[in-house]
Scaffold this motif. Structure first.
Motif, PDB file in Angstrom:
ATOM      1  N   PRO A   1       0.844  -1.219   0.039  1.00  0.00           N
ATOM      2  CA  PRO A   1       0.076   0.068  -0.005  1.00  0.00           C
ATOM      3  C   PRO A   1       0.902   1.290   0.027  1.00  0.00           C
ATOM      4  N   ARG A   2       0.402   2.181  -0.819  1.00  0.00           N
ATOM      5  CA  ARG A   2       1.491   3.599  -0.837  1.00  0.00           C
ATOM      6  C   ARG A   2       0.796   4.151   0.106  1.00  0.00           C
ATOM      7  N   GLN A   3       1.413   5.469   0.507  1.00  0.00           N
ATOM      8  CA  GLN A   3       0.785   6.482   1.523  1.00  0.00           C
ATOM      9  C   GLN A   3       0.395   7.557   0.331  1.00  0.00           C
ATOM     10  N   LEU A   4      -1.201   7.517   0.329  1.00  0.00           N
ATOM     11  CA  LEU A   4      -1.785   8.687  -0.478  1.00  0.00           C
ATOM     12  C   LEU A   4      -3.157   8.816   0.270  1.00  0.00           C
ATOM     13  N   SER A   5      -3.567   9.827   0.122  1.00  0.00           N
ATOM     14  CA  SER A   5      -5.043   9.978   0.703  1.00  0.00           C
ATOM     15  C   SER A   5      -6.044   9.435   0.044  1.00  0.00           C
ATOM     16  N   PHE A   6      -7.032   9.224   0.793  1.00  0.00           N
ATOM     17  CA  PHE A   6      -8.303   8.475   0.361  1.00  0.00           C
ATOM     18  C   PHE A   6      -8.818   9.241  -1.205  1.00  0.00           C
ATOM     19  N   ASP A   7      -8.839  10.620  -1.072  1.00  0.00           N
ATOM     20  CA  ASP A   7      -9.172  11.377  -2.540  1.00  0.00           C
ATOM     21  C   ASP A   7      -8.480  11.204  -3.505  1.00  0.00           C
ATOM     22  N   ASP A   8      -6.960  10.849  -3.265  1.00  0.00           N
ATOM     23  CA  ASP A   8      -6.056  10.881  -4.436  1.00  0.00           C
ATOM     24  C   ASP A   8      -6.380   9.606  -4.762  1.00  0.00           C
ATOM     25  N   ALA A   9      -6.548   8.293  -4.048  1.00  0.00           N
ATOM     26  CA  ALA A   9      -6.738   7.137  -4.237  1.00  0.00           C
ATOM     27  C   ALA A   9      -7.962   6.939  -5.437  1.00  0.00           C
ATOM     28  N   VAL A  10      -9.205   7.623  -4.934  1.00  0.00           N
ATOM     29  CA  VAL A  10     -10.336   7.635  -5.732  1.00  0.00           C
ATOM     30  C   VAL A  10     -10.029   8.557  -6.998  1.00  0.00           C
TER      31      VAL A  10
ATOM     32  N   GLU B   1      -7.275   8.389  -8.714  1.00  0.00           N
ATOM     33  CA  GLU B   1      -6.494   7.517  -9.417  1.00  0.00           C
ATOM     34  C   GLU B   1      -7.251   6.209 -10.218  1.00  0.00           C
ATOM     35  N   TYR B   2      -8.281   5.724  -9.202  1.00  0.00           N
ATOM     36  CA  TYR B   2      -9.156   4.815  -9.677  1.00  0.00           C
ATOM     37  C   TYR B   2      -9.822   5.412 -10.897  1.00  0.00           C
ATOM     38  N   VAL B   3     -10.632   6.321 -10.711  1.00  0.00           N
ATOM     39  CA  VAL B   3     -11.443   7.023 -11.913  1.00  0.00           C
ATOM     40  C   VAL B   3     -10.664   7.380 -13.105  1.00  0.00           C
ATOM     41  N   THR B   4      -9.333   7.803 -12.952  1.00  0.00           N
ATOM     42  CA  THR B   4      -8.801   8.034 -14.262  1.00  0.00           C
ATOM     43  C   THR B   4      -8.346   6.874 -14.859  1.00  0.00           C
ATOM     44  N   LEU B   5      -7.971   5.789 -13.976  1.00  0.00           N
ATOM     45  CA  LEU B   5      -7.595   4.317 -14.816  1.00  0.00           C
ATOM     46  C   LEU B   5      -8.730   3.793 -15.385  1.00  0.00           C
ATOM     47  N   LEU B   6      -9.925   3.962 -14.648  1.00  0.00           N
ATOM     48  CA  LEU B   6     -10.994   3.331 -15.292  1.00  0.00           C
ATOM     49  C   LEU B   6     -11.428   3.879 -16.344  1.00  0.00           C
TER      50      LEU B   6
ATOM     51  N   ALA C   1     -12.260  -1.225   1.420  1.00  0.00           N
ATOM     52  CA  ALA C   1     -13.406  -1.789   2.164  1.00  0.00           C
ATOM     53  C   ALA C   1     -14.564  -1.247   2.055  1.00  0.00           C
ATOM     54  N   ASP C   2     -15.823  -2.165   1.760  1.00  0.00           N
ATOM     55  CA  ASP C   2     -17.070  -1.734   1.609  1.00  0.00           C
ATOM     56  C   ASP C   2     -17.266  -0.836   0.730  1.00  0.00           C
ATOM     57  N   ARG C   3     -16.676  -1.007  -0.431  1.00  0.00           N
ATOM     58  CA  ARG C   3     -16.843  -0.413  -1.734  1.00  0.00           C
ATOM     59  C   ARG C   3     -16.795   1.071  -1.706  1.00  0.00           C
ATOM     60  N   ARG C   4     -15.757   1.516  -0.807  1.00  0.00           N
ATOM     61  CA  ARG C   4     -15.757   2.909  -0.593  1.00  0.00           C
ATOM     62  C   ARG C   4     -15.449   3.704  -1.779  1.00  0.00           C
ATOM     63  N   MET C   5     -14.462   3.309  -2.411  1.00  0.00           N
ATOM     64  CA  MET C   5     -13.872   3.927  -3.515  1.00  0.00           C
ATOM     65  C   MET C   5     -14.878   4.164  -4.753  1.00  0.00           C
TER      66      MET C   5
ATOM     67  N   LEU D   1     -18.279   3.955  -4.092  1.00  0.00           N
ATOM     68  CA  LEU D   1     -19.366   4.820  -3.783  1.00  0.00           C
ATOM     69  C   LEU D   1     -18.704   6.243  -3.742  1.00  0.00           C
ATOM     70  N   ALA D   2     -17.510   6.537  -3.326  1.00  0.00           N
ATOM     71  CA  ALA D   2     -17.298   8.028  -3.702  1.00  0.00           C
ATOM     72  C   ALA D   2     -17.057   8.336  -5.143  1.00  0.00           C
ATOM     73  N   HIS D   3     -17.004   7.574  -6.173  1.00  0.00           N
ATOM     74  CA  HIS D   3     -17.090   8.030  -7.569  1.00  0.00           C
ATOM     75  C   HIS D   3     -18.566   8.312  -7.753  1.00  0.00           C
ATOM     76  N   LEU D   4     -19.208   7.387  -7.696  1.00  0.00           N
ATOM     77  CA  LEU D   4     -20.597   7.414  -7.815  1.00  0.00           C
ATOM     78  C   LEU D   4     -21.371   8.770  -7.250  1.00  0.00           C
ATOM     79  N   LYS D   5     -20.969   9.233  -6.071  1.00  0.00           N
ATOM     80  CA  LYS D   5     -21.392  10.422  -5.531  1.00  0.00           C
ATOM     81  C   LYS D   5     -21.378  11.545  -5.882  1.00  0.00           C
ATOM     82  N   THR D   6     -20.459  11.426  -6.793  1.00  0.00           N
ATOM     83  CA  THR D   6     -20.290  12.906  -7.604  1.00  0.00           C
ATOM     84  C   THR D   6     -21.015  13.179  -8.639  1.00  0.00           C
TER      85      THR D   6
END
Length: 462
Positions: free
Chosen positions: A78-87, A89-94, A330-334, A336-341
């Motif tokens: 695991p990298r040292q990054l914030s949750f927002d940064d992880a989200v 990165e995920y959205v950009t990759l997807l 965990a718990d589909r957090r990333m 969910l954060a994407h869809l909440k936009t």
């Protein structure tokens, strides 16, 4: 020489011959019966293997496997990054993967009431592709297509709904067997019922398979290393499948006890995954075994209609997961954060949390969900009284009722098949299904049906 590199998560199974006796792999078949999928490289025969994922394979000119070497091994760093940064990165990759897969092409998008396809829908909405969405529901079951239709409307997609009719399997069962090679039981692939409709659509298919596993915790919170085997055993092994496997094991005169053999296989496969974090380790196991040998099997049905693309199967997505803290997954957090936009998408019912949405699903607990649960139960009971029982599972459409039963028996009790599986075993599990508990024994009956088709279409003698 022929060289084949398999993906971290292959979208199809590929097979090769090995120097071994041309005999049935009865131990592997027993595991298949118990779980619904083969483990590792196992197949129906000892002289044939399924090529392992994330390996470089070398075959000779006759198609025999000479060597397999892993080019990727699952890890957790695991990298040292914030949750927002992880989200982000995920959205950009997807989005990057999806854009590479489709460009400006037309898209066929299956939609469900869950998060994976909704995440895809949001990406395609932003990419402005021409999207034909569709969904299906069981006849007499939960109207999943109503959720999907709302998602499509919020994204501006064309939408088509389908109803999966009772007994559709029997007209297509031998075609299905040819498509998936009988490597998956037959009560799951609902898409077979609408294959011709899918073929009539224009575009290529985008499938959201396995996102729900990659972007969630691998095990319940608090799980220890010593809990993994019992947990996997509970998740993988069907109770009636276990009973059927043990009966076959004894009938075939195999050495030792089936349960001990299965536990040893699981322990060995787990030991090959060099990850200390329990959640990440189990996710890696599920992806390399479950996804490859079960989920990917029926992707071949979609592929009968059109080219398919799977953003969550992309190597980059798997490698990305290895670097994200488990707390973020965990718990589909990333997801969910994407869809909440997107307000419109996040206000639509999340089927797993019905009647609540992504915005308010945390209220799906007592006492907030009590009115819905009471009303829903009353509706089901009333429909049952008036002769419209609620359909929750595909086998209820396939196996229940006189017409279905006649078709089922024609395969289960065919004479050539009973030379492979003794009639006493077939009769015993069929009777338990009919007279004791249709839900509990539906898996074993479905596996017996699958083996019957395999024996008819693929069985070979020396």
């Amino acid at each position: 020489m022929k060289h084949i590199r398999t993906q971290i998560l292959p979208s199809k199974q590929r097979f090769a011959k090995i120097k071994a006796p041309n005999e049935l792999n009865l131990k592997a078949i027993a595991i298949y019966v118990a779980t619904g999928f083969f483990l590792d490289s196992d197949t129906f025969y000892k002289d044939e293997v399924c090529l392992l994922p994330a390996h470089d394979h070398t075959l000779d000119e006759e198609g025999y496997l000479i060597e397999s070497k892993p080019w990727f091994e699952w890890y957790y760093e695991p990298r040292q990054l914030s949750f927002d940064d992880a989200v982000n990165e995920y959205v950009t990759l997807l989005k990057t993967i999806t854009k590479e897969q489709f460009g400006d092409s037309k898209v066929i998008l299956p939609l469900s009431g869950g998060l994976d396809s909704r995440s895809q829908a949001l990406i395609f909405k932003e990419l402005n592709n021409d999207v034909q969405a569709y969904s299906y529901s069981f006849k007499g079951g939960f109207p999943e297509h109503k959720i999907s239709e709302k998602v499509a409307k919020a994204c501006g997609f064309k939408f088509q709904k389908f109803e999966i009719p009772k007994g559709y399997l029997w007209d297509d069962i031998e075609e299905l067997a040819q498509i998936n090679g009988c490597y998956s039981e037959f009560t799951h692939p609902r898409q077979m019922a609408i294959l011709e409709d899918l073929k009539a659509m224009e575009g290529e298919m985008s499938l959201g398979h396995w996102g729900d596993v990659l972007f969630d915790r691998g095990v319940p919170e608090g799980t220890q290393e010593s809990d993994i085997i019992p947990l996997l055993y509970k998740k993988m092994v069907k109770k009636d499948g276990l009973a059927l496997a043990k009966s076959l094991w004894e009938t075939w005169g195999l050495d030792g006890e089936f349960e001990s053999y299965l536990s040893q296989r699981l322990e060995q496969l787990l030991s090959n995954i060099k990850i200390d974090n329990v959640s990440a380790k189990v996710r890696a196991f599920k992806t390399s075994q479950w996804a490859h040998r079960w989920t990917s099997t029926n992707l071949s049905i979609f592929e009968e209609a059109h080219n398919i693309h799977l953003p969550y199967y992309d190597n980059r997505m798997c490698e990305f997961i290895c670097t994200i803290p488990e707390a973020y997954l965990a718990d589909r957090r990333m997801q969910l954060a994407h869809l909440k936009t997107n307000d419109a998408l996040s206000e639509i019912t999340w089927q797993d949390q019905k009647p609540f949405s992504i915005k308010n699903y945390r209220y799906n607990k007592m006492p907030y969900n009590l009115p819905y649960r009471v009303i829903d139960k009353l509706k089901r009971e009333f429909n049952g009284i008036i002769g419209n029982p609620y359909i929750q599972r595909n086998f209820e459409l396939q196996f229940l009722g006189d017409a279905n039963d006649q078709k089922l028996r024609s395969y289960l009790f065919s004479k050539p098949y009973l030379e492979f599986i003794p009639e006493s075993i077939v009769q015993s599990f069929y009777d338990k299904f009919k007279n004791e508990d249709v839900v509990r024994y539906s898996h074993s009956v479905s596996m017996l049906l699958t083996l019957s088709l395999w024996h008819k279409l693929f069985y070979k003698t020396n």
